[in-house]
Design an enzyme around this catalytic site. Structure first.
Site, short mmCIF file in Angstrom:
data_model
loop_
_atom_site.label_atom_id
_atom_site.label_comp_id
_atom_site.label_asym_id
_atom_site.label_seq_id
_atom_site.Cartn_x
_atom_site.Cartn_y
_atom_site.Cartn_z
N TYR A 285 -5.77 12.77 9.20
CA TYR A 285 -6.86 12.08 8.50
C TYR A 285 -6.78 10.57 8.67
O TYR A 285 -7.66 9.94 9.27
CB TYR A 285 -6.86 12.46 7.02
CG TYR A 285 -7.98 11.77 6.27
CD1 TYR A 285 -9.29 12.20 6.41
CD2 TYR A 285 -7.73 10.68 5.45
CE1 TYR A 285 -10.34 11.55 5.75
CE2 TYR A 285 -8.76 10.02 4.80
CZ TYR A 285 -10.06 10.47 4.94
OH TYR A 285 -11.09 9.82 4.30
N ILE A 286 -5.73 9.92 8.16
CA ILE A 286 -5.63 8.47 8.27
C ILE A 286 -5.17 8.07 9.66
O ILE A 286 -5.47 6.96 10.13
CB ILE A 286 -4.68 7.89 7.18
CG1 ILE A 286 -4.85 6.37 7.07
CG2 ILE A 286 -3.24 8.25 7.45
CD1 ILE A 286 -6.22 5.92 6.60
N LYS B 277 9.08 10.45 0.02
CA LYS B 277 8.73 9.19 0.70
C LYS B 277 9.79 8.12 0.42
O LYS B 277 10.11 7.31 1.29
CB LYS B 277 7.35 8.72 0.25
CG LYS B 277 6.22 9.65 0.68
CD LYS B 277 4.86 8.98 0.56
CE LYS B 277 3.78 9.83 1.20
NZ LYS B 277 2.50 9.12 1.33
N THR C 53 -3.73 12.44 15.03
CA THR C 53 -4.92 13.28 14.94
C THR C 53 -5.20 13.69 13.49
O THR C 53 -6.15 14.42 13.23
CB THR C 53 -4.76 14.56 15.79
OG1 THR C 53 -3.62 15.28 15.34
CG2 THR C 53 -4.59 14.22 17.25
N CYS D 43 -5.75 4.10 -3.02
CA CYS D 43 -6.64 5.25 -2.75
C CYS D 43 -7.40 5.08 -1.45
O CYS D 43 -7.95 4.01 -1.18
CB CYS D 43 -7.65 5.42 -3.89
SG CYS D 43 -6.93 5.95 -5.44
#
Length: 555
Positions: A259-260, A372, A257, A393
């Site tokens: 953004y990406i 990460k 749910t 981006c």
């Protein structure tokens, strides 16, 4: 001697290799039984003909269904040896036969439906790997049940592949060469009598390459054939496409749910998708309804609920994480669950930005990326099949951030000189490519970088393109590099992260600051049928129906 011969029951005896097996059993003097589906009014004349042929040979045909355990047990108690030649769609039905043999308790030898590649010794492309994995399950179940057995690797069925490769029934001068070498072993016509062993059918004179086979055929026929080489790359691309078309992978998305994540879910709806919610809120209700209408399975739970996550993992093949920065290290819990589940074929951790192993930004962004990196290293250490994606981006996000198309302004900030090159990809394309990668064997345990040539752009070039599209002229307000660096030093955490990101992407040009290495793949070269939208096309979308602006979460 005749009384010493085993009585043999064959499952799948009316199938391709099964017919050869029945004839071989009868010709060698064995009392032979065939368990086959009942003949009905819908049965083909060919199937009826096979039954009549077998009966004329003295074969006892028992008509029944694979679910009729009592009937199967009754037949098993009349025989000594069981040979399965069931076709691939019925491979797992052998588990029912194994259960029946355990009940019968008298079988001296079981031959499961192998008769092809030696599944415990090969590691093929994913579709064939999934095929063989079902056969491996039957082997392991046979061993676990303690049933005396022989596993047969007969390699290639000779007549089948001579027809497939040489097309002797067709009038053609062209012969396709699809792979480097194939072993051709003729059909198995005997039953080995050593229990609990593996036998490979690999006679020296039947080892041959495609080129050697074609040359032999030319000598036999007096003809000359054109050798049409089909590149390995072409076969892999076609397999990847078919994998998607056949809905091979079931996908679980964490952070769907976000953004990406929303783009990722929408791109994956042609594949069986399951989506795990980590938190529920009124703001998410609309997204939930949208996903449910698309056929997405929503599983509500928390990342600390390992048992629930493991349960969901065991229903899927691929895991894609799109968790926001504050939850990056929570992926360690997902990795632990994947290790427990033990079935995930591909894991995509929540990268999708700068290539963290190839850039050295300012300290706040460096600390961001370091989290990460920890997830990447943990994934590798766990031995989980993975693909690390550097999508660079997010195009719509940064068009909104840099150009402010929703605002009535003549001023556009330019960070540094504005000449550093960056890469901007539309989020829909990022998602589509990622879903496509899931079944592509070329991308397993590799880094895939989304760097299409037409999406490499500087800030100044982006502004000029936007001016052409809108017919407007904008004031370029340059923000000096020193000012951005100072903000990254003086702002409190996590507010110091955004300026350090801007410095890396738009001043230093980190995304274009390295050449791709041997273990890195550029995404746009993989799929000729799939194209990234260019920056020019993305700006057209902003003219007609601009995506809403968003703001990344850092806390």
């Amino acid at each position: 001697m005749e009384n010493e011969l085993s009585k043999i029951l064959i499952f799948g005896g009316t199938g391709y290799i099964g017919k050869y097996m029945v004839k071989a059993s009868v010709s060698m003097g064995h009392k032979t039984y065939v368990y086959a589906r009942p003949i009905t009014t819908q049965s083909s004349p060919a199937k009826i003909g096979i039954h009549k042929e077998f009966q004329a040979m003295g074969v006892t045909i028992v008509q029944g269904d694979i679910d009729e355990q009592e009937k199967i047990v009754s037949v098993l108690r009349q025989v000594d040896v069981v040979i399965c030649t069931l076709a691939y769609p019925q491979v797992l039905d052998q588990l029912k036969i194994i259960e029946a043999m355990k009940v019968a308790g008298n079988i001296k030898r079981f031959f499961p439906s192998d008769f092809g590649a030696e599944e415990d010794r090969v590691a093929p492309l994913p579709p064939f790997e999934a095929f063989l994995d079902k056969k491996r399950k039957i082997r392991r179940a046979t061993e676990a049940a303690g049933i005396p057995h022989t596993f047969v690797s007969a390699n290639c069925f000779g007549a089948y592949f001579v027809n497939y490769l040489l097309h002797p029934h067709e009038k053609t001068q062209d012969i396709a060469l699809r792979v480097r070498n194939i072993y051709f072993i003729h059909h198995p016509y005997c039953v080995n009598k050593n229990p609990s062993s593996l036998y490979q059918y690999r006679p020296q004179k039947n080892i041959v390459s495609q080129l050697e086979l074609i040359s032999l055929w030319e000598k036999k026929t007096g003809k000359t054939f054109n050798r049409i080489h089909v590149p390995e790359e072409e076969i892999i691309v076609e397999l990847s496409k078919k994998a998607m078309e056949n809905e091979l992978s079931k996908i679980l998305i964490f952070g769907g749910t976000g953004y990406i994540g929303k783009y990722m879910v929408r791109a994956s709806v042609n594949v069986k998708t399951m989506y795990l919610i980590t938190q529920s809120s009124p703001a998410k209700i609309g997204i939930h309804k949208e996903f449910q209408a698309m056929g997405v399975t929503i599983v509500q739970g928390d990342l600390d609920e390992q048992d629930k996550i493991v349960s969901v993992l065991r229903q899927v093949d691929v895991v894609i994480c799109t968790l926001a920065y504050p939850q990056v290290l929570d992926q360690l819990k997902i990795i632990e669950a994947i290790k427990v589940a033990g079935n995930i074929k591909r894991f995509f951790p929540s990268d999708f930005g700068a290539e963290e192993d190839r850039v050295t930004p300012l300290p706040p962004f460096e600390a961001f990326l370091d989290k990460k990196r920890k997830i990447r290293r943990a994934t590798e250490a766990a031995g989980i099949p993975h693909t690390f994606v550097s999508a660079n981006c997010f195009g719509a996000y940064f068009v909104n951030y840099l150009l402010h198309p929703h605002e009535k302004t003549q001023d556009i900030a330019v960070y540094g000189s504005g000449e550093a090159k960056t890469v901007m990809n539309y989020e829909e394309d990022i998602a589509k490519y990622t879903i496509r990668l899931a079944d592509d064997p070329r991308t397993c345990n590799r880094v895939v970088i989304y760097r299409p040539q037409k999406n490499i752009v500087s800030q100044l070039e982006l502004i000029s393109l936007w001016e052409k599209k809108t017919g407007k002229t904008f004031n370029r307000i340059h923000v000096p590099e020193d000012e951005i660096v100072e903000l990254s030093k003086t702002l409190p955490h996590p507010q110091n992260i955004p300026p350090s990101i801007l410095h890396s992407l738009f001043i230093k040009g980190d995304l274009m600051g390295f050449e791709l290495g041997e273990d890195e793949v550029e995404a746009s070269t993989l799929y000729p049928d799939l194209q990234f939208k260019t920056i020019d096309q993305l700006l057209d979308i902003f003219l007609i129906s601009p995506p809403d602006p968003a703001m990344a979460a850092f806390e």
